[in-house]
Design a protein around this motif. Structure first.
Motif, PDB file in Angstrom:
ATOM      1  N   ALA A   1     -85.625  -1.782  54.878  1.00 42.16           N
ATOM      2  CA  ALA A   1     -85.116  -2.907  54.102  1.00 42.16           C
ATOM      3  C   ALA A   1     -85.689  -2.920  52.694  1.00 42.16           C
ATOM      4  O   ALA A   1     -85.076  -3.466  51.766  1.00 42.16           O
ATOM      5  CB  ALA A   1     -85.444  -4.219  54.813  1.00 42.16           C
ATOM      6  N   PHE A   2     -86.868  -2.328  52.494  1.00 39.25           N
ATOM      7  CA  PHE A   2     -87.489  -2.293  51.176  1.00 39.25           C
ATOM      8  C   PHE A   2     -87.020  -1.110  50.336  1.00 39.25           C
ATOM      9  O   PHE A   2     -87.312  -1.062  49.139  1.00 39.25           O
ATOM     10  CB  PHE A   2     -89.017  -2.226  51.317  1.00 39.25           C
TER      11      PHE A   2
ATOM     12  N   LEU B   1     -82.215 -12.557  43.102  1.00 41.09           N
ATOM     13  CA  LEU B   1     -83.052 -13.547  43.778  1.00 41.09           C
ATOM     14  C   LEU B   1     -82.215 -14.707  44.308  1.00 41.09           C
ATOM     15  O   LEU B   1     -82.440 -15.199  45.420  1.00 41.09           O
ATOM     16  CB  LEU B   1     -84.118 -14.073  42.811  1.00 41.09           C
ATOM     17  N   VAL B   2     -81.266 -15.158  43.508  1.00 44.96           N
ATOM     18  CA  VAL B   2     -80.413 -16.270  43.931  1.00 44.96           C
ATOM     19  C   VAL B   2     -79.514 -15.865  45.101  1.00 44.96           C
ATOM     20  O   VAL B   2     -79.276 -16.646  46.023  1.00 44.96           O
ATOM     21  CB  VAL B   2     -79.559 -16.764  42.738  1.00 44.96           C
ATOM     22  N   ALA B   3     -79.038 -14.615  45.095  1.00 45.61           N
ATOM     23  CA  ALA B   3     -78.061 -14.176  46.098  1.00 45.61           C
ATOM     24  C   ALA B   3     -78.685 -13.800  47.439  1.00 45.61           C
ATOM     25  O   ALA B   3     -78.042 -13.937  48.482  1.00 45.61           O
ATOM     26  CB  ALA B   3     -77.269 -12.984  45.554  1.00 45.61           C
ATOM     27  N   LEU B   4     -79.933 -13.332  47.453  1.00 44.49           N
ATOM     28  CA  LEU B   4     -80.531 -12.800  48.681  1.00 44.49           C
ATOM     29  C   LEU B   4     -80.518 -13.776  49.857  1.00 44.49           C
ATOM     30  O   LEU B   4     -80.179 -13.373  50.982  1.00 44.49           O
ATOM     31  CB  LEU B   4     -81.964 -12.327  48.394  1.00 44.49           C
ATOM     32  N   PRO B   5     -80.863 -15.054  49.685  1.00 43.91           N
ATOM     33  CA  PRO B   5     -80.872 -15.952  50.848  1.00 43.91           C
ATOM     34  C   PRO B   5     -79.502 -16.184  51.479  1.00 43.91           C
ATOM     35  O   PRO B   5     -79.420 -16.667  52.622  1.00 43.91           O
ATOM     36  CB  PRO B   5     -81.421 -17.270  50.270  1.00 43.91           C
ATOM     37  N   PHE B   6     -78.422 -15.846  50.765  1.00 46.95           N
ATOM     38  CA  PHE B   6     -77.078 -16.079  51.295  1.00 46.95           C
ATOM     39  C   PHE B   6     -76.540 -14.906  52.116  1.00 46.95           C
ATOM     40  O   PHE B   6     -75.430 -14.984  52.639  1.00 46.95           O
ATOM     41  CB  PHE B   6     -76.108 -16.365  50.148  1.00 46.95           C
TER      42      PHE B   6
ATOM     43  N   SER C   1     -76.347  -6.489  54.739  1.00 46.86           N
ATOM     44  CA  SER C   1     -75.898  -7.111  53.496  1.00 46.86           C
ATOM     45  C   SER C   1     -77.044  -7.430  52.545  1.00 46.86           C
ATOM     46  O   SER C   1     -76.801  -7.755  51.377  1.00 46.86           O
ATOM     47  CB  SER C   1     -75.121  -8.392  53.805  1.00 46.86           C
ATOM     48  N   THR C   2     -78.287  -7.331  53.016  1.00 50.54           N
ATOM     49  CA  THR C   2     -79.411  -7.549  52.104  1.00 50.54           C
ATOM     50  C   THR C   2     -79.569  -6.406  51.099  1.00 50.54           C
ATOM     51  O   THR C   2     -80.302  -6.551  50.113  1.00 50.54           O
ATOM     52  CB  THR C   2     -80.732  -7.703  52.888  1.00 50.54           C
TER      53      THR C   2
END
Length: 472
Positions: free
Chosen positions: A302-303, A341-346, A352-353
């Motif tokens: 994931a990283f 940063l704004v999109a990652l939590p969604f 999709s990450t």
């Protein structure tokens, strides 16, 4: 010319040594990131089992904790596994501070060491601190391999921090002195700094996959062997020579450098990028476990998009015309990673990450890759080529970011949640980017006015007209 003399005169070998040490250093740092939660869980289970055995309670079963002690004849293996997984989630949800402390331990010792290693390099040269750094890194890798307790997991990164400080400041100083030409030096330092991102990208998947299939010991013993190999190589290259500098030739100290507003701005840019990466290091793995339940070996992957594109962007920026406008590129990069940063939590799934982490990596890579090489230019033109102190300060900025990042991230996640952590960091970064843009505009305007005034003064026709007016 014998082989040793050929090695010592090779500029390519100098780049290989420094880049490899930086790569292995951050591979070691990244390798521990995805496996820390699992290691803490195993340490907890082991302690619970030892406690039960010492108290002679329920020794006939294979129970490992009170939360997971079940009668295996009454429930299915699937249910038992689910109980264990639920217990792990509950336990890890309370271990944010411990996880953050492990990541912060390296940064604390590295910051403290940076205060001394910069002036030391300017007095005795880079060879001795650089070799000492390799020794500390190798010791830390062995500690990770053999560690079976939380105390060892905490001490090992602390030891690594001492080695990282020595290697970063000494390595960059060696490159700055080996490549005196500004354009060539910028590319070389950019490539070397890019290995930070490459190592950070390679470390998490390497750590998770290798640990899952070969065990923790083999994972870190391999890194220890490679670090020892390049440590010996740089020993032959530098020969541990002490270069004593005469009193009147000693460069200025780092406190004078901190009075330079442009250096402070550059350090602030590097700091902000490190805070973002540090916060993700401390919270991203736990968030993935709680939300998507991936396999252990998937956690490191994931990283890969994040640090992979970070390394690529920070490496390639110095081969493009964008390197002429470092502050403008830093502002652009800040806007880009804030979008991620704004999109990652969604993101609705583990796969999709990839998109948001790619965007974050690209933005931070543009920020740090554009700023870091230009520090050498500021040091050379304003501060008597004080490379040791300026790169020690840059390393301090990185380490302060990686220190407060996990702590800030863990604090916000505990008080609110992961989503708000991302959004708060995005808001702060945008505000700093706007301030940086204003600074860039004001500086450029002043520079233009000075150049126009200088052109008028240097214009012979205008000078003759002025002289005629004065005579008349």
């Amino acid at each position: 010319m014998n082989l040793l003399q050929q090695m010592q005169s090779s500029k390519i070998l100098a780049v290989v040594i420094v880049a490899s040490i930086v790569f292995l250093d951050y591979t070691l740092t990244g390798a521990i990131v995805p496996i820390v939660p699992t290691l803490l869980w195993k340490i907890h289970l082991r302690s619970q089992l030892d406690l039960k055995e010492s108290s002679h309670l329920d020794t006939s079963t294979n129970a490992t904790s009170e939360a997971t002690t079940v009668n295996m004849t009454l429930i299915s293996p699937t249910a038992a596994a689910q109980n264990l997984q639920d217990a792990e989630k509950v336990y890890l949800a309370t271990q944010g501070v411990k996880i953050a402390a492990i990541f912060a331990a390296k940064t604390v010792t590295e910051m403290i060491t940076d205060l001394f290693v910069g002036p030391l390099i300017d007095r005795i040269g880079h060879s001795v601190p650089m070799f000492a750094g390799a020794v500390f890194l190798c010791t830390a890798a062995i500690g990770f391999a053999l560690g079976q307790s939380y105390a060892v997991l905490l001490v090992s990164p602390a030891v690594q921090g001492i080695g990282s400080a020595c290697n970063t400041a000494a390595g960059m100083t060696m490159l700055a002195r080996t490549f005196p030409e500004e354009e060539q030096r910028g590319k070389i330092i950019g490539i070397t700094f890019g290995m930070l991102g490459v190592g950070s990208a390679f470390g998490p998947p390497y750590g998770s996959v290798m640990t899952a299939f070969t065990g923790k010991e083999a994972t870190f013993f391999l890194l220890a062997g490679l670090i020892a190999l390049f440590g010996i190589l740089q020993l032959f290259y530098n020969c541990l020579k002490i270069e004593r500098i005469e009193q009147d030739e000693k460069p200025k100290n780092m406190w004078i450098l901190l009075k330079d507003i442009d250096i402070l701005i550059y350090l602030g840019v590097i700091f902000m990028g490190s805070v973002i990466l540090g916060a993700l290091n401390g919270t991203f793995t736990t968030w993935l476990i709680e939300r998507f339940h991936p396999h252990n070996w998937e956690l490191g992957l994931a990283f890969l998009p994040l640090f992979g594109l970070f390394g690529l962007a920070s490496n390639m920026i110095n081969f493009t015309p964008l390197k002429r406008w470092p502050i403008a590129v830093a502002v652009l990069g800040s806007v880009i990673f804030c979008i991620g940063l704004v999109a990652l939590p969604f993101t609705p799934s583990f796969v999709s990450t990839i998109g948001p982490t790619l965007v974050i990596g690209l933005g931070i890579g543009l920020v740090t890759g554009s700023i870091y090489p230009d520090l050498a230019v500021l040091s050379e033109t304003r501060h008597d080529s004080d490379y040791g102190n300026v790169y020690a300060l840059a390393d301090i900025a990185i380490m302060v970011g990686f220190f407060v990042g996990p702590l800030i991230g863990a604090g916000i996640v505990h008080a609110l949640n992961f989503s708000w952590m991302m959004w708060i960091l995005a808001i702060v970064s945008i505000v700093y980017a706007l301030a940086l843009a204003v600074r860039f505009y004001v500086t450029k305007k002043k520079t233009t006015q000075v150049e126009e005034t200088q052109q008028l003064l240097d214009d012979p026709i205008n000078n003759e007209n002025n002289d005629e007016k004065e005579v008349s």
